[in-house]
Design a protein around this motif. Structure first.
Motif, mmCIF file in Angstrom:
data_model
loop_
_atom_site.group_PDB
_atom_site.id
_atom_site.type_symbol
_atom_site.label_atom_id
_atom_site.label_comp_id
_atom_site.label_asym_id
_atom_site.label_seq_id
_atom_site.Cartn_x
_atom_site.Cartn_y
_atom_site.Cartn_z
ATOM 1 N N ASP A 141 42.243 41.925 57.174
ATOM 2 C CA ASP A 141 42.949 41.716 58.447
ATOM 3 C C ASP A 141 44.443 41.553 58.243
ATOM 4 O OD1 ASP A 141 43.456 40.946 61.227
ATOM 5 O OD2 ASP A 141 43.662 38.919 60.424
ATOM 6 N N GLN A 142 44.846 40.701 57.316
ATOM 7 C CA GLN A 142 46.261 40.389 57.153
ATOM 8 C C GLN A 142 47.060 41.546 56.551
ATOM 9 O OE1 GLN A 142 47.925 37.527 58.278
ATOM 10 N NE2 GLN A 142 45.962 37.428 59.353
ATOM 11 N N LEU A 143 46.457 42.287 55.641
ATOM 12 C CA LEU A 143 47.183 43.406 55.014
ATOM 13 C C LEU A 143 47.063 44.697 55.810
ATOM 14 C CD1 LEU A 143 46.412 42.992 51.201
ATOM 15 C CD2 LEU A 143 48.406 42.205 52.467
ATOM 16 N N GLN A 144 46.074 44.727 56.722
ATOM 17 C CA GLN A 144 45.782 45.959 57.449
ATOM 18 C C GLN A 144 45.536 47.118 56.477
ATOM 19 O OE1 GLN A 144 45.474 46.505 61.169
ATOM 20 N NE2 GLN A 144 44.843 44.476 60.487
ATOM 21 N N VAL A 145 44.795 46.792 55.418
ATOM 22 C CA VAL A 145 44.366 47.785 54.423
ATOM 23 C C VAL A 145 42.842 47.730 54.371
ATOM 24 C CG1 VAL A 145 44.372 48.414 51.977
ATOM 25 C CG2 VAL A 145 46.469 47.565 53.044
ATOM 26 N N PRO A 146 42.168 48.860 54.448
ATOM 27 C CA PRO A 146 40.702 48.824 54.471
ATOM 28 C C PRO A 146 40.076 48.417 53.149
ATOM 29 C CG PRO A 146 41.480 51.089 54.402
ATOM 30 C CD PRO A 146 42.694 50.236 54.602
ATOM 31 N N VAL A 147 39.056 47.589 53.226
ATOM 32 C CA VAL A 147 38.211 47.319 52.069
ATOM 33 C C VAL A 147 37.293 48.528 51.924
ATOM 34 C CG1 VAL A 147 36.430 45.834 51.085
ATOM 35 C CG2 VAL A 147 38.282 44.828 52.441
ATOM 36 N N LYS A 148 37.362 49.192 50.790
ATOM 37 C CA LYS A 148 36.579 50.417 50.609
ATOM 38 C C LYS A 148 35.339 50.197 49.747
ATOM 39 C CE LYS A 148 37.264 55.362 49.984
ATOM 40 N NZ LYS A 148 38.254 56.425 49.694
ATOM 41 N N TYR A 149 35.464 49.293 48.755
ATOM 42 C CA TYR A 149 34.345 49.032 47.855
ATOM 43 C C TYR A 149 34.183 47.536 47.656
ATOM 44 C CZ TYR A 149 35.636 53.842 46.663
ATOM 45 O OH TYR A 149 35.979 55.162 46.729
ATOM 46 N N ILE A 150 32.929 47.093 47.465
ATOM 47 C CA ILE A 150 32.677 45.697 47.105
ATOM 48 C C ILE A 150 31.734 45.659 45.901
ATOM 49 C CG2 ILE A 150 33.156 44.563 49.300
ATOM 50 C CD1 ILE A 150 30.202 44.732 49.989
ATOM 51 N N GLY A 151 32.014 44.713 44.997
ATOM 52 C CA GLY A 151 31.195 44.532 43.805
ATOM 53 C C GLY A 151 30.222 43.390 44.010
ATOM 54 N N LEU A 152 28.919 43.681 43.819
ATOM 55 C CA LEU A 152 27.874 42.705 44.146
ATOM 56 C C LEU A 152 26.967 42.394 42.968
ATOM 57 C CD1 LEU A 152 26.978 44.393 47.537
ATOM 58 C CD2 LEU A 152 28.110 42.174 47.310
ATOM 59 N N GLY A 153 27.412 42.716 41.758
ATOM 60 C CA GLY A 153 26.583 42.446 40.583
ATOM 61 C C GLY A 153 27.041 43.254 39.383
ATOM 62 N N GLU A 154 26.276 43.125 38.291
ATOM 63 C CA GLU A 154 26.652 43.762 37.024
ATOM 64 C C GLU A 154 26.224 45.224 36.944
ATOM 65 O OE1 GLU A 154 28.492 42.354 34.636
ATOM 66 O OE2 GLU A 154 28.680 40.591 35.929
ATOM 67 N N GLY A 155 25.189 45.603 37.693
ATOM 68 C CA GLY A 155 24.648 46.954 37.582
ATOM 69 C C GLY A 155 25.583 48.018 38.114
ATOM 70 N N MET A 156 25.397 49.245 37.615
ATOM 71 C CA MET A 156 26.222 50.373 38.059
ATOM 72 C C MET A 156 26.144 50.545 39.576
ATOM 73 S SD MET A 156 27.518 52.154 35.373
ATOM 74 C CE MET A 156 27.150 52.870 33.781
ATOM 75 N N GLU A 157 24.921 50.396 40.104
ATOM 76 C CA GLU A 157 24.690 50.626 41.532
ATOM 77 C C GLU A 157 25.164 49.452 42.392
ATOM 78 O OE1 GLU A 157 21.373 48.302 39.916
ATOM 79 O OE2 GLU A 157 22.440 50.099 39.243
ATOM 80 N N ASP A 158 25.614 48.378 41.742
ATOM 81 C CA ASP A 158 26.032 47.183 42.496
ATOM 82 C C ASP A 158 27.458 47.268 43.027
ATOM 83 O OD1 ASP A 158 23.569 46.014 42.150
ATOM 84 O OD2 ASP A 158 24.118 44.990 40.304
ATOM 85 N N LEU A 159 28.138 48.364 42.738
ATOM 86 C CA LEU A 159 29.400 48.648 43.421
ATOM 87 C C LEU A 159 29.052 49.501 44.633
ATOM 88 C CD1 LEU A 159 32.578 48.444 43.287
ATOM 89 C CD2 LEU A 159 32.493 50.767 42.386
ATOM 90 N N GLN A 160 29.312 48.976 45.828
ATOM 91 C CA GLN A 160 28.924 49.663 47.056
ATOM 92 C C GLN A 160 30.135 50.054 47.889
ATOM 93 O OE1 GLN A 160 26.122 47.611 49.550
ATOM 94 N NE2 GLN A 160 24.525 47.554 47.993
ATOM 95 N N ILE A 161 29.973 51.141 48.633
ATOM 96 C CA ILE A 161 30.943 51.471 49.667
ATOM 97 C C ILE A 161 30.830 50.401 50.745
ATOM 98 C CG2 ILE A 161 31.530 53.114 51.490
ATOM 99 C CD1 ILE A 161 30.577 55.333 49.628
ATOM 100 N N PHE A 162 31.963 49.835 51.139
ATOM 101 C CA PHE A 162 31.961 48.752 52.117
ATOM 102 C C PHE A 162 31.652 49.283 53.510
ATOM 103 C CE2 PHE A 162 34.254 45.959 55.151
ATOM 104 C CZ PHE A 162 33.595 44.767 54.873
ATOM 105 N N ASN A 163 30.674 48.648 54.153
ATOM 106 C CA ASN A 163 30.306 48.979 55.521
ATOM 107 C C ASN A 163 30.483 47.705 56.345
ATOM 108 O OD1 ASN A 163 28.459 49.023 57.874
ATOM 109 N ND2 ASN A 163 27.887 51.039 57.103
#
Length: 320
Positions: free
Chosen positions: A288-310
Motif C-alpha cells: 500500500d505505502q510503496l504502491q508497488v505490487p507484491v508479485k511473489y511470496i515465500g512460504l517455505g523451503e521447498g521449490m514450490e513454496d515460492l508462489q505468485i501472489f494472489n
C-alpha cells in the motif's frame, strides 16, 4: 479434458494448502488479537475501532496503512449506522483487498511471460540475508517447470559466497549461470548474461546484484550502470526490478523497501519467510505505502513454496 481439470484442481488445492500453512502464524496472531478487541461488544463502536487500530499496528500492517483501513471502516459504520462486530472480518477483507488492488497487482496463478520479446529480463535487488539468492533459484525452477528456458547472471561479484550460491542453484535447477571472476564489473556480467541468453533463445533472464545499502550513492551508480549496459543488448531491459524482502523482519522490511525505492525504481516485490513469522501483515503495508505490487511470496523451503501472489487468496486465507 477431465484429466487436465483434475490436475489443475489438485495443483490449486496444493497451492492453497501451502498458503494456509505458510500464513498460519500470522492468521492465528491476528485472529486472537481481533477476538480480544471485540470481546463483549455487539456492534462496532469507537472502542472497537481503537482496539482494531492497535491490532493492525501490532500485526506489522504499519501506521499509515492502518489509519487508512480504520478511516474506511469508520465511514462504512457511519453510513450504515449499525454494524455488528460479526461483520468486521468481512469488512476488513474487503478494505484490505481494495488496498492491495490499488497497487495495480493482477491476480494470477500461471508463470507466464510477455510474448512480444525475448528474453524477459528480471533484475533482482535486496540486502544480504533476505533470501535473495534462494528466491532467484526458486524463480528459475518455477519458470523451468512452466517450460521456459532460463538463464541466471551472477552479478553480485563482491561476495564469493553469492556467486557460489547462485551456481549451486543453477546446477540444482538445471539452468546455465553466467559468471566472471571475483571483483569483476557487475555490469559486464549482466551484459554477458543477456547477450548469451538472447543468442541461445532464452525466455527469461534473472540477474542477481550486490546486497549493499551502506553506500547508497555507490549502489545507485552501480544499478544505473547495470541498466545502461543492459540496454545496449536489449533497449527495453530490465523488464522488471524485483526487490526481495524478508517478511519475518516486519517493519525493518518496510524500511529496506523505502531505502531501495530511494535509489532505484522498483517494479515488483517478493516477500520471503512468511511461513516462520506472525508478521505477515507487513505485506499489506509495504504494498500500500510503496504502491508497488507484491508479485511473489515465500512460504517455505521447498521449490514450490515460492508462489505468485494472489491478493484475493491472501486476504481470504488470513480471515477465514
Amino acid at each position: 479434458m477431465g484429466f487436465f481439470s483434475k490436475f489443475f484442481n489438485k495443483n490449486k488445492e496444493q497451492k492453497q494448502e501451502t498458503l494456509n500453512q505458510g500464513l498460519e502464524k500470522t492468521k492465528q496472531s491476528v485472529f486472537s488479537k481481533i477476538t480480544r478487541a471485540i470481546a463483549g461488544k455487539d456492534k462496532i463502536d469507537d472502542e472497537v475501532l481503537d482496539n482494531l487500530e492497535e491490532v493492525l499496528i501490532t500485526s506489522d500492517v504499519g501506521v499509515d496503512t492502518t489509519l487508512k483501513i480504520i478511516e474506511r471502516i469508520e465511514a462504512r459504520v457511519a453510513r450504515d449506522k449499525y454494524v455488528s462486530t460479526s461483520e468486521l472480518n468481512r469488512m476488513l477483507k474487503e478494505e484490505i483487498a481494495d488496498l492491495l488492488a490499488d497497487t495495480g497487482n493482477k491476480d494470477g496463478d500461471e508463470w507466464e511471460l510477455p510474448e512480444d520479446h525475448k528474453p524477459y529480463v528480471i533484475l533482482v535487488v535486496g540486502v544480504n540475508g533476505v533470501g535473495k539468492t534462494t528466491t532467484i533459484g526458486k524463480l528459475a525452477w518455477q519458470f523451468k517447470q512452466a517450460g521456459k528456458k532460463v538463464y541466471l547472471g551472477a552479478a553480485d561479484t563482491f561476495r564469493a559466497a553469492a556467486v557460489e550460491q547462485i551456481c549451486i542453484w543453477g546446477e540444482r535447477v538445471g539452468v546455465p549461470v553466467i559468471k566472471q571472476k571475483m571483483g569483476s564489473d557487475p555490469a559486464s556480467v549482466a551484459f554477458d548474461t543477456i547477450s548469451s541468453a538472447k543468442a541461445n533463445g532464452a525466455d527469461v533472464v534473472i540477474i542477481d546484484t550486490a546486497g549493499r545499502l551502506h553506500n547508497k550513492v555507490g549502489l545507485m551508480n552501480e544499478l544505473k550502470k547495470i541498466k545502461d549496459v543492459m540496454k545496449k543488448v536489449m533497449p527495453e531491459a530490465p523488464d522488471e526490478v524485483l526487490l526481495v524482502l524478508d517478511g519475518s523482519t516486519g517493519q525493518n522490511a518496510f524500511e529496506q523497501a523505502k531505502q531501495f525505492s530511494a535509489v532505484t525504481q522498483i517494479s515488483s516485490l517478493a516477500i520471503t519467510k512468511l511461513d516462520g513469522t506472525a508478521k505477515g501483515g507487513v505485506v499489506i503495508g509495504i504494498s500500500d505505502q510503496l504502491q508497488v505490487p507484491v508479485k511473489y511470496i515465500g512460504l517455505g523451503e521447498g521449490m514450490e513454496d515460492l508462489q505468485i501472489f494472489n491478493r484475493t487468496d491472501f486476504v481470504n486465507t488470513l480471515f477465514k
